[in-house]
Enzyme design. Sequence first.
Site, PDB file in Angstrom:
ATOM      1  N   GLU A 140      15.239   8.313  18.148  1.00 14.99           N
ATOM      2  CA  GLU A 140      15.198   8.095  19.596  1.00 14.99           C
ATOM      3  C   GLU A 140      16.351   8.825  20.285  1.00 14.99           C
ATOM      4  O   GLU A 140      16.171   9.384  21.378  1.00 14.99           O
ATOM      5  CB  GLU A 140      15.260   6.599  19.894  1.00 14.99           C
ATOM      6  CG  GLU A 140      14.016   5.838  19.465  1.00 14.99           C
ATOM      7  CD  GLU A 140      14.158   4.338  19.564  1.00 14.99           C
ATOM      8  OE1 GLU A 140      13.137   3.645  19.482  1.00 14.99           O
ATOM      9  OE2 GLU A 140      15.306   3.850  19.724  1.00 14.99           O
ATOM     10  N   ASP A 193      14.282   5.959  23.756  1.00 12.49           N
ATOM     11  CA  ASP A 193      13.217   4.966  23.636  1.00 12.49           C
ATOM     12  C   ASP A 193      12.315   5.007  24.865  1.00 12.49           C
ATOM     13  O   ASP A 193      11.086   4.918  24.759  1.00 12.49           O
ATOM     14  CB  ASP A 193      13.844   3.584  23.465  1.00 12.49           C
ATOM     15  CG  ASP A 193      12.806   2.482  23.430  1.00 12.49           C
ATOM     16  OD1 ASP A 193      11.975   2.490  22.507  1.00 12.49           O
ATOM     17  OD2 ASP A 193      12.830   1.607  24.311  1.00 12.49           O
TER      18      ASP A 193
END
Length: 229
Positions: free
Chosen positions: A121, A49
Site C-alpha cells: 500500500e 490504501d
Amino acid sequence: MKISQELKAFQDRLGHEFVRAELLLRAVTHSSASTPVRSDNQRLEFLGDRVLGLVMAEALLADDEEASEGKLAPRFNALVRKETCADIAREIGLGDVLKLGRSEQISGGRRKLALLGDAMEAVIAAVYLDAGFEAARVVILRLWATRVETVEADARDAKTSLQEWAQARALPPPAYVELARSGPDHAPVFTIAARLVSGEESSARATSKRAAEQAAAKALLDQLLKDDT
C-alpha cells in the site's frame, strides 16, 4: 537522489520509474528501520490504501455495470484485503528490498503478511505522489489484472456461506477452534477446525488464522454440499 541496483530492479518489476526516488525509499522503510532523517512508510500506507480502494471500485463498476452493491462489496473486499496486497508484494519481490531493523530481519519480517501488505500500500501511495493518480491506476490494474478477472470466485467468502447454510437449517453459527500452532514465531502455521453443533467438522492449516478459518469453512461447506446431493 541515487538508488541502489536492487531498488532499480524493483522499479522494473513494479512498472514505474520514480522521478522522486526518495518516495520509493520511504515506501520500503519499515518503522523498525526509520531514523530522524529517514521516515517510515506508515503515512504512505494510509494513503495507498485509499488509492487502491478507489482504483478497485472504479474497475469493478466498469467490469460489471449491472452488479448490485451487495455483489460488488465482497468482490471489492477480496481485492483490497491485506492478504491480496501481500500476495502482490511477494509476486514483485517487494520483501527483498524492504528496509528493516535488525529485530524484524531476524524474525522473518520480509515474509510477514501484514508487513508486506502494508508496504505494498505504501508503494502505491509513492507512485501516486510521484506521478499522479493515472500512473498509480496503471500500476495497480497491471498488478491486479488477473485477480480482477477472477474476483467473483475469490469473493465467495467461505465463512459467510457456511454461516448462511447453518442459518437456513436453524442452526447456530459455526465455531472456529484453534487445534494447533506450529513453526517458528516469525512463520507460524495454524490448524483450525470449523464445527457445527450438529456434529459436522473439518479442519485446515494455513500461515494465518484467517486463512485457516476460511480454508476450514470451505472444506466443511464442500463436505456438506456433497452430502446434500
